[in-house]
Every structure is written in C-alpha cells, then in structure tokens.
Design a protein around this motif. Structure first.
Motif, PDB file in Angstrom:
ATOM      1  N   GLN A  43       0.803  -1.216   0.000  1.00 23.54           N
ATOM      2  CA  GLN A  43       0.000   0.000   0.000  1.00 23.54           C
ATOM      3  C   GLN A  43       0.831   1.258   0.000  1.00 23.54           C
ATOM      4  N   GLN A  44       2.069   1.133   0.447  1.00 22.57           N
ATOM      5  CA  GLN A  44       2.890   2.334   0.575  1.00 22.57           C
ATOM      6  C   GLN A  44       3.915   2.417  -0.548  1.00 22.57           C
ATOM      7  N   ARG A  45       4.185   3.629  -0.946  1.00 22.06           N
ATOM      8  CA  ARG A  45       5.291   3.862  -1.865  1.00 22.06           C
ATOM      9  C   ARG A  45       6.569   4.006  -1.050  1.00 22.06           C
ATOM     10  N   GLU A  46       7.668   3.513  -1.606  1.00 19.74           N
ATOM     11  CA  GLU A  46       8.951   3.651  -0.920  1.00 19.74           C
ATOM     12  C   GLU A  46       9.894   4.466  -1.780  1.00 19.74           C
ATOM     13  N   LEU A  47      10.738   5.223  -1.122  1.00 20.61           N
ATOM     14  CA  LEU A  47      11.737   5.997  -1.836  1.00 20.61           C
ATOM     15  C   LEU A  47      12.743   5.061  -2.483  1.00 20.61           C
ATOM     16  N   VAL A  48      13.021   5.314  -3.754  1.00 23.44           N
ATOM     17  CA  VAL A  48      14.066   4.580  -4.460  1.00 23.44           C
ATOM     18  C   VAL A  48      15.353   5.410  -4.442  1.00 23.44           C
ATOM     19  N   ALA A  49      15.249   6.620  -4.949  1.00 14.87           N
ATOM     20  CA  ALA A  49      16.407   7.516  -4.984  1.00 14.87           C
ATOM     21  C   ALA A  49      15.935   8.918  -5.303  1.00 14.87           C
ATOM     22  N   ASP A  50      16.651   9.900  -4.774  1.00 17.76           N
ATOM     23  CA  ASP A  50      16.364  11.271  -5.171  1.00 17.76           C
ATOM     24  C   ASP A  50      17.642  12.084  -5.213  1.00 17.76           C
ATOM     25  N   ILE A  51      17.523  13.286  -5.769  1.00 20.64           N
ATOM     26  CA  ILE A  51      18.696  14.118  -5.994  1.00 20.64           C
ATOM     27  C   ILE A  51      18.283  15.581  -5.858  1.00 20.64           C
ATOM     28  N   THR A  52      19.119  16.349  -5.180  1.00 18.08           N
ATOM     29  CA  THR A  52      18.844  17.780  -5.024  1.00 18.08           C
ATOM     30  C   THR A  52      19.350  18.548  -6.247  1.00 18.08           C
ATOM     31  N   SER A  53      18.982  19.801  -6.319  1.00 19.06           N
ATOM     32  CA  SER A  53      19.449  20.627  -7.431  1.00 19.06           C
ATOM     33  C   SER A  53      20.970  20.818  -7.383  1.00 19.06           C
ATOM     34  N   ALA A  54      21.571  20.612  -6.210  1.00 15.27           N
ATOM     35  CA  ALA A  54      23.028  20.708  -6.080  1.00 15.27           C
ATOM     36  C   ALA A  54      23.727  19.403  -6.395  1.00 15.27           C
ATOM     37  N   GLY A  55      22.956  18.339  -6.597  1.00 10.48           N
ATOM     38  CA  GLY A  55      23.547  17.065  -6.985  1.00 10.48           C
ATOM     39  C   GLY A  55      23.729  16.061  -5.864  1.00 10.48           C
ATOM     40  N   SER A  56      23.254  16.352  -4.681  1.00 10.48           N
ATOM     41  CA  SER A  56      23.341  15.387  -3.588  1.00 10.48           C
ATOM     42  C   SER A  56      22.281  14.313  -3.776  1.00 10.48           C
ATOM     43  N   THR A  57      22.695  13.074  -3.615  1.00 10.36           N
ATOM     44  CA  THR A  57      21.791  11.954  -3.862  1.00 10.36           C
ATOM     45  C   THR A  57      21.482  11.187  -2.585  1.00 10.36           C
ATOM     46  N   ASN A  58      20.367  10.503  -2.629  1.00 12.52           N
ATOM     47  CA  ASN A  58      19.904   9.682  -1.528  1.00 12.52           C
ATOM     48  C   ASN A  58      19.323   8.422  -2.157  1.00 12.52           C
ATOM     49  N   ASN A  59      19.833   7.261  -1.759  1.00 12.01           N
ATOM     50  CA  ASN A  59      19.417   6.008  -2.378  1.00 12.01           C
ATOM     51  C   ASN A  59      18.958   4.999  -1.326  1.00 12.01           C
ATOM     52  N   ALA A  60      17.922   4.265  -1.662  1.00 10.70           N
ATOM     53  CA  ALA A  60      17.505   3.175  -0.787  1.00 10.70           C
ATOM     54  C   ALA A  60      18.592   2.108  -0.739  1.00 10.70           C
ATOM     55  N   ASP A  61      18.750   1.466   0.410  1.00 11.91           N
ATOM     56  CA  ASP A  61      19.771   0.429   0.548  1.00 11.91           C
ATOM     57  C   ASP A  61      19.582  -0.690  -0.476  1.00 11.91           C
ATOM     58  N   SER A  62      18.347  -0.983  -0.802  1.00 12.96           N
ATOM     59  CA  SER A  62      18.066  -2.103  -1.697  1.00 12.96           C
ATOM     60  C   SER A  62      18.530  -1.864  -3.126  1.00 12.96           C
ATOM     61  N   VAL A  63      18.824  -0.617  -3.476  1.00 15.33           N
ATOM     62  CA  VAL A  63      19.223  -0.330  -4.857  1.00 15.33           C
ATOM     63  C   VAL A  63      20.648   0.201  -4.969  1.00 15.33           C
ATOM     64  N   LYS A  64      21.314   0.373  -3.839  1.00 14.90           N
ATOM     65  CA  LYS A  64      22.682   0.905  -3.877  1.00 14.90           C
ATOM     66  C   LYS A  64      23.584  -0.029  -4.672  1.00 14.90           C
ATOM     67  N   GLY A  65      24.372   0.585  -5.531  1.00 19.36           N
ATOM     68  CA  GLY A  65      25.270  -0.189  -6.373  1.00 19.36           C
ATOM     69  C   GLY A  65      24.633  -0.685  -7.658  1.00 19.36           C
ATOM     70  N   ARG A  66      23.318  -0.541  -7.779  1.00 25.35           N
ATOM     71  CA  ARG A  66      22.623  -1.002  -8.987  1.00 25.35           C
ATOM     72  C   ARG A  66      21.912   0.145  -9.714  1.00 25.35           C
ATOM     73  N   PHE A  67      21.340   1.051  -8.971  1.00 22.91           N
ATOM     74  CA  PHE A  67      20.591   2.160  -9.551  1.00 22.91           C
ATOM     75  C   PHE A  67      21.368   3.460  -9.377  1.00 22.91           C
ATOM     76  N   THR A  68      21.266   4.326 -10.368  1.00 25.88           N
ATOM     77  CA  THR A  68      21.904   5.641 -10.299  1.00 25.88           C
ATOM     78  C   THR A  68      20.905   6.713 -10.686  1.00 25.88           C
ATOM     79  N   VAL A  69      20.719   7.685  -9.812  1.00 18.31           N
ATOM     80  CA  VAL A  69      19.845   8.813 -10.110  1.00 18.31           C
ATOM     81  C   VAL A  69      20.703   9.983 -10.564  1.00 18.31           C
ATOM     82  N   SER A  70      20.229  10.683 -11.584  1.00 15.38           N
ATOM     83  CA  SER A  70      20.938  11.857 -12.077  1.00 15.38           C
ATOM     84  C   SER A  70      19.918  12.896 -12.512  1.00 15.38           C
TER      85      SER A  70
END
Length: 115
Positions: A43-70
C-alpha cells in the motif's frame, strides 16, 4: 508543475532500464527530484532515490550499487538508470518533485522484471 515519466517496461533479471521524468509548468524552483515505487500488494510507496538541485543523492539500501539517479537542471529532468534488475524491483515507479511550497507526483510507469 506537471511530471511526465517514461522508460518503464518488461526486462529479464539482470537487465537494465532507464527512466526519465521531465517537469514542466508554473516555473516553481524544483529543489528535489526523484523516484518512489509501489510494489504489487503493497500500500505504501517507498523511496528509491532522489537528488537535489546541487547534486546530492539519496538512495535506498536495496538499490545501492545497482541504480543511479541523475538530473539535468537545465531541462528539469531526472533520470534513473537501473542495472542488474531483480524480480523484487517489479513495481510502479513514480516520479516525485519538491518545490518551495508543494510536492508533485507523476503518473507512474510500470517496471516488470521477469524471465
């Protein structure tokens, strides 16, 4: 602000997909852009990854090393490169953006990982 996402589809385990999401509309400054997902039966959405306008990223542990947000700030577009996809990555992926007063959601794009 309207968010238009694209790039979902069906892929085999170990494969790759790239999601894109472009923001358009009222000219709000977009501080953070990213992706959430909602898996089947959850029922809930979970964060996958996000990025600020300055380029700082935040990734879920389950996708680290596999997914890249840009992000391309000049185009107000965020991307999610997904490599080594697993069946548990199957979900509807939603683009998300945060402005100074509001946050916005895209329409969702289906990603299915199956052999």
């Amino acid at each position: 602000v309207q968010l238009q996402a694209s790039g979902g589809g069906l892929v085999q385990p170990g494969g790759s997909l790239r999601l894109s999401c472009a923001a358009s509309g009222n000219g709000d400054t977009i501080f953070v852009m990213g992706w959430y997902r909602q898996a089947p039966g959850k029922q809930q959405r979970e964060l996958v990854a996000d990025i600020t306008s300055a380029g700082s990223t935040n990734n879920a542990d389950s996708v680290k090393g596999r997914f890249t947000v840009s992000r391309d700030n000049s185009k107000d577009t965020v991307y999610l490169q997904m490599n080594n996809l697993k069946p548990e990555d199957t979900a509807v992926y939603y683009c998300h953006a945060v402005g100074p007063l509001n946050h916005y959601w895209g329409q969702g794009t289906q990603v299915t990982v199956s052999s």
